[in-house]
Design an enzyme around this catalytic site. Structure first.
Site, mmCIF file in Angstrom:
data_model
loop_
_atom_site.group_PDB
_atom_site.id
_atom_site.type_symbol
_atom_site.label_atom_id
_atom_site.label_comp_id
_atom_site.label_asym_id
_atom_site.label_seq_id
_atom_site.Cartn_x
_atom_site.Cartn_y
_atom_site.Cartn_z
ATOM 1 N N HIS A 20 -0.016 2.365 -4.445
ATOM 2 C CA HIS A 20 -0.425 0.960 -4.634
ATOM 3 C C HIS A 20 0.577 0.312 -5.581
ATOM 4 O O HIS A 20 0.543 0.557 -6.787
ATOM 5 C CB HIS A 20 -1.837 0.898 -5.220
ATOM 6 N N ASN A 48 0.139 -8.809 -0.661
ATOM 7 C CA ASN A 48 -0.315 -10.125 -1.159
ATOM 8 C C ASN A 48 0.834 -10.936 -1.745
ATOM 9 O O ASN A 48 0.731 -11.501 -2.829
ATOM 10 C CB ASN A 48 -1.447 -9.959 -2.187
ATOM 11 N N ASP A 255 -0.879 0.293 -9.094
ATOM 12 C CA ASP A 255 -1.171 -1.147 -9.152
ATOM 13 C C ASP A 255 -0.250 -1.851 -10.137
ATOM 14 O O ASP A 255 -0.671 -2.797 -10.817
ATOM 15 C CB ASP A 255 -2.649 -1.404 -9.488
HETATM 16 C C1 NCD Z 1 -2.670 -7.758 -8.584
HETATM 17 C C2 NCD Z 1 -1.516 -8.740 -8.412
HETATM 18 O O1 NCD Z 1 -1.037 -9.274 -9.419
HETATM 19 O O2 NCD Z 1 -1.062 -8.941 -7.288
HETATM 20 N N1 NCD Z 1 -3.326 -8.033 -9.831
HETATM 21 C C3 NCD Z 1 -4.088 -7.185 -10.558
HETATM 22 O O3 NCD Z 1 -4.660 -7.621 -11.546
HETATM 23 N N2 NCD Z 1 -4.207 -5.929 -10.243
HETATM 24 C C4 NCD Z 1 -3.596 -7.851 -7.424
HETATM 25 C C5 NCD Z 1 -4.571 -6.708 -7.376
HETATM 26 O O4 NCD Z 1 -4.214 -5.608 -6.989
HETATM 27 O O5 NCD Z 1 -5.724 -6.927 -7.762
HETATM 28 ZN ZN ZN Z 2 -2.838 -4.414 -6.747
#
Ligand code: NCD
Ligand code: ZN
Length: 347
Positions: A20, A48, A255
């Site tokens: 991720h 995204n 993430d």
């Molecule tokens: C992510 C992003 O900035 O695209 N932000 C986050 O707080 N994790 C999107 C996501 O994975 O929720």
């Molecule tokens: Zn994310």
């Protein structure tokens, strides 16, 4: 022999799979991708992006080409391969799944509407007939379903959003028993327990920041603010326990989510924590302190690949025990733990 001499000074690991990761587009893509490509064999590229989101086969090809163009300009990046994804929206059709899968999208990502950065056109309806067909097609072609497991509903605090989503998650799992599904960046004790109890087609990805942060740490530092939010001590501890448990149901999904400094240190804070530049160092430290460095490689480089049915990465990375200070900024972005000291350094 003193205890100090017996401590490990060097660790060699199989290249990571970061299941991720946000690479963004344009300038940010160029700035952030080299960090991940340095230590990963593969990484899931989140869809995204804006202004162009990754929604179909054409977008997948476009985004992969952009990533490859950046990789081609960096020396010694041939080890790294992006794993492509598409966003699943209310209007995603079975044909879009088939086409995207054919050009190499390994996963479809669900953002429930409005729960996080760039989820303004996220999924509204999880159980409409149309979307059920889409999920069924994902199940049939073997496309993995990645879920941002949060629900924004009235009279719920943001720290309750993951728990609020779990009944929907459960129903989805029951409706599609052969759909391989990942509850991403699991951040609560209840989320961890649910993943642990479900079948082998269900996994949880874990970041490097949720096992070490609580709401106390994100309250006053905008660079620690992310979705799902760091939560209670019990939640943080449950995430750490799952991460270091040796269970193949939990694997790395950092993430890492970079935002420009001015979008973090401002009145309307963008959610996301940028961990890519420090990820291997931080993970070594977390696993070392937990007393289970021997379990790190399975978490970073084996369980994710197995879930995605990918062969293990070939290359290796080395880390040495040498204290360093995380820079205050990398390019336009403030990294997670800026200014803090870490004990392991990636060679
Ligand atoms: C992510 C992003 O900035 O695209 N932000 C986050 O707080 N994790 C999107 C996501 O994975 O929720
Ligand atoms: Zn994310």
């Amino acid at each position: 022999m003193s205890k100090k001499v017996m401590l490990r000074r060097k660790i060699t690991l199989c290249r990571f799979d970061d299941m991720h990761c946000h690479f963004r587009d344009e300038t940010l893509l160029k700035e952030v991708l080299p960090f991940t490509a340095k230590y990963c064999g593969r990484a899931i590229a989140m869809p995204n992006t804006r202004p162009r989101a990754i929604l179909n086969a054409k977008d997948v090809i476009w985004y992969r080409d952009k990533i490859k163009m950046v990789l081609d300009k960096i020396p010694k990046m041939s080890f790294f391969k992006p794993l492509m994804t598409i966003e699943i929206r209310d209007n995603t059709t079975p044909q879009m799944i088939v086409d995207a899968h054919r050009v190499g999208a390994v996963a479809g990502k669900i953002y429930p509407l409005g729960v996080t950065t760039n989820s303004d056109q996220g999924l509204r309806e999880f159980f409409s007939n149309g979307i059920k067909e889409t999920f069924r097609t994902m199940q049939d072609v073997g496309m993995i379903c990645l879920i941002h497991g949060e629900l924004d509903s009235p009279r719920k605090l943001f720290i309750e959003r993951e728990e609020a989503f779990l009944p929907i998650f459960l129903q989805l799992v029951e409706n599609f028993p052969n759909l391989k599904t990942v509850l991403e960046h699991v951040s609560t004790e209840k989320g961890i327990n649910m993943v642990a109890q479900l079948g082998n087609n269900i996994a949880g990805s874990i970041t490097a920041h949720h096992p070490i942060l609580t709401l106390n740490d994100s309250r006053l530092n905008p660079n620690n603010i992310c979705n799902p939010s760091p939560n209670r001590f019990e939640d943080r501890d449950a995430v750490l326990k799952a991460m270091t448990s040796g269970s193949p149901k939990f694997f790395l999904g950092s993430d890492s989510a970079p935002h420009l400094r001015e979008q973090k240190e401002c009145a309307n804070i963008h959610c996301g924590v940028f961990t890519a530049p420090i990820l291997p160092s931080l993970l070594c430290e977390i696993f070392e302190i937990a007393g289970c460095l021997d379990k790190l490689e399975n978490f970073t480089s084996r369980f994710g690949a197995e879930f995605y049915r990918l062969p293990p990465n070939k290359g290796k990375i080395d880390l040495i025990k040498k204290e360093w200070t995380v820079p205050s900024q990398y390019g336009s972005v403030v990294p997670f733990m800026a200014g803090a000291k870490l004990q392991w350094q990636l060679m």
